[in-house]
Design a protein around this motif. Structure first.
Motif, PDB file in Angstrom:
ATOM      1  N   CYS A  12       0.848  -1.196   0.000  1.00 36.05           N
ATOM      2  CA  CYS A  12       0.000   0.000   0.000  1.00 36.05           C
ATOM      3  C   CYS A  12       0.880   1.240   0.000  1.00 36.05           C
ATOM      4  O   CYS A  12       2.029   1.194   0.432  1.00 36.05           O
ATOM      5  N   CYS A  16      -3.974   3.430   6.109  1.00 31.39           N
ATOM      6  CA  CYS A  16      -5.174   4.189   6.469  1.00 31.39           C
ATOM      7  C   CYS A  16      -5.506   3.932   7.941  1.00 31.39           C
ATOM      8  O   CYS A  16      -5.309   2.815   8.432  1.00 31.39           O
ATOM      9  N   CYS A  19      -7.693   0.873   8.989  1.00 32.40           N
ATOM     10  CA  CYS A  19      -7.430  -0.413   8.335  1.00 32.40           C
ATOM     11  C   CYS A  19      -6.721  -1.397   9.256  1.00 32.40           C
ATOM     12  O   CYS A  19      -5.707  -1.057   9.866  1.00 32.40           O
ATOM     13  N   GLY A  63      -4.612  -4.606   1.057  1.00 29.52           N
ATOM     14  CA  GLY A  63      -3.547  -4.092   0.230  1.00 29.52           C
ATOM     15  C   GLY A  63      -4.061  -3.353  -1.010  1.00 29.52           C
ATOM     16  O   GLY A  63      -5.234  -3.100  -1.175  1.00 29.52           O
ATOM     17  N   ASN A  98      -6.745   1.385  -6.054  1.00 33.62           N
ATOM     18  CA  ASN A  98      -6.804   2.689  -5.403  1.00 33.62           C
ATOM     19  C   ASN A  98      -6.743   3.749  -6.486  1.00 33.62           C
ATOM     20  O   ASN A  98      -6.006   3.594  -7.469  1.00 33.62           O
TER      21      ASN A  98
HETATM   22  S1  SF4 Z   1      -5.594  -1.977   2.390  1.00 42.12           S
HETATM   23 FE1  SF4 Z   1      -6.817  -0.223   1.734  1.00 42.12          FE
HETATM   24  S2  SF4 Z   1      -7.571   0.626   3.645  1.00 42.12           S
HETATM   25 FE2  SF4 Z   1      -5.842  -0.700   4.182  1.00 42.12          FE
HETATM   26  S3  SF4 Z   1      -4.054   0.631   4.208  1.00 42.12           S
HETATM   27 FE3  SF4 Z   1      -4.184  -0.219   2.163  1.00 42.12          FE
HETATM   28  S4  SF4 Z   1      -5.341   1.299   0.993  1.00 42.12           S
HETATM   29 FE4  SF4 Z   1      -5.678   1.752   3.150  1.00 42.12          FE
END
Ligand code: SF4
Length: 384
Positions: A12, A16, A19, A63, A98
């Motif tokens: 990532c 977040c 998360c 992810g 994303n």
């Molecule tokens: S999986 Fe999604 S919500 Fe979790 S850190 Fe990565 S982008 Fe953010």
């Protein structure tokens, strides 16, 4: 019976705040190249233990799998096929994306290797809220990504989160209308869930507003031809997610990669949450049957029954009463008496041999699910 494969890609661009998935950055000592090789090893080591070979859905989740180029996934698809798996003609291959990772080149790349469903994590179009959640992407990234997905006329789903700190009903309505301008065939709208001590739990809309929010979501989306088929999921007819439906109807799936969970009835097993531990197990060629007890379980009768009620009542189709037959007459009667009790309180309805939540029941679904949670002692008593 349908069968699906889930592949967890942990990379990532940020973490977040809400998360709790197993994620890491692209700078992790285990690079994406090495990670894909680990999954290839996992396929080689464990494929013989997977009885079902026809694959109806593959879900690339994380992810942020869209950080990776298509050829990584192509390697995985090839290894599945070389190991005897057959992709069904109507296979659904989804990827979570994303917004900041979407480009025309990448979409074309993914289409070429057979990915045919795109799930875009917009979450909200309001910049302040995105920042507050710790997300790096901006509303402009989302608009650009949606323009690309629309331009290619793709089967895409758009994810939103609601009940964010300081979010008003009008903020939510704006998010919904901005999303609908791009005519998604599917939308997932999730309520933010964080524990009470979490930093994002401060300033969230109060319970009555949250209830109103749920009603607004359903009304707005249904007015635009997106029908609810699960508590948080809406689609045009025929565009329900095959992969998620598989989870909600207790079908088998094999999860690969760090932290991935699998269900091969009646067994459930899962990979370690931490990447270095996952790597260690895979390099040891650990088979499913040799996983430690902390990574597997055989579902008891009470767990199976609870899961059946929980997952099927999340869907608008509901629970077919015939699905209770394999549990035996006494257990079926015990469940029916609980169902009738909930029906008396107008929380669930029974129609055409199917039980489903009423709008009132849906608003307090967690409470309904608690009442349909079965303890081993209850089941033993009923079946003795
Ligand atoms: S999986 Fe999604 S919500 Fe979790 S850190 Fe990565 S982008 Fe953010």
């Amino acid at each position: 019976m349908a069968f699906g494969i889930y592949i967890h890609i942990p990379y990532c661009l940020q973490k977040c705040l809400y998360c709790d998935f197993s994620t890491t950055s692209l700078e992790d000592p285990i690079s994406p190249e090495e990670y894909i090789q680990l999954i290839i090893k996992e396929i080689s080591t464990r494929h013989q233990e997977i009885p079902e070979k026809t694959v109806d859905s593959i879900f690339l989740g994380g992810g942020t799998p869209s950080l990776l180029e298509g050829f990584f996934f192509q390697l995985l698809f090839k290894r599945f096929k070389d190991s005897g798996f057959v992709f069904s003609e109507s296979i659904e291959i989804s990827i979570e994306m994303n917004p900041e990772t979407v480009s025309e080149r990448k979409i074309e790349d993914y289409l070429k290797i057979g990915i045919n469903r795109f799930s875009l994590g917009v979450q909200t179009f309001k910049e302040d809220f995105l920042k507050r959640c710790g997300r790096k992407h901006t509303p402009q990234h989302s608009f650009k990504a949606l323009e690309i997905l629309s331009k290619y006329h793709l089967n895409f789903s758009l994810d939103l989160i609601y009940a964010l700190p300081n979010q008003t009903l009008d903020d939510l309505k704006t998010d919904l209308h901005q999303a609908l301008e791009f005519h998604p065939l599917h939308m997932s709208v999730y309520e933010l869930t964080v524990p009470s001590h979490h930093t994002l739990s401060q300033g969230r809309p109060i319970e009555p507003t949250q209830i109103e929010m749920r009603q607004v979501i359903q009304e707005t989306l249904e007015n635009h031809g997106l029908f609810k088929y699960e508590i948080s999921n809406f689609s045009q007819k025929g565009y329900e997610s095959i992969h998620n439906s598989l989870y909600w109807s207790q079908q088998d799936y094999w999860g690969l990669g760090v932290s991935a969970h699998s269900y091969l009835s009646p067994k459930r097993f899962w990979n370690p949450y931490h990447l270095p531990t996952y790597k260690k197990q895979i390099l040891k060629h650990l088979k499913i049957k040799d996983l430690p007890p902390s990574q597997k379980e055989v579902l008891s009768l009470s767990q199976k029954l609870t899961e059946l009620c929980y997952t099927s009542l999340r869907t608008t189709k509901g629970l077919c009463l015939d699905q209770l037959n394999p549990f035996g007459l006494q257990i079926k009667e015990m469940v029916l008496s609980k169902i009738k009790n909930l029906q008396k309180r107008n929380l669930i309805t029974i129609k055409d041999n199917h039980v489903s939540l009423t709008p009132e029941g849906e608003l307090i679904s967690n409470q309904v699910f608690v009442e349909l949670t079965f303890l081993p002692t209850e089941i033993e008593f009923s079946s003795s």
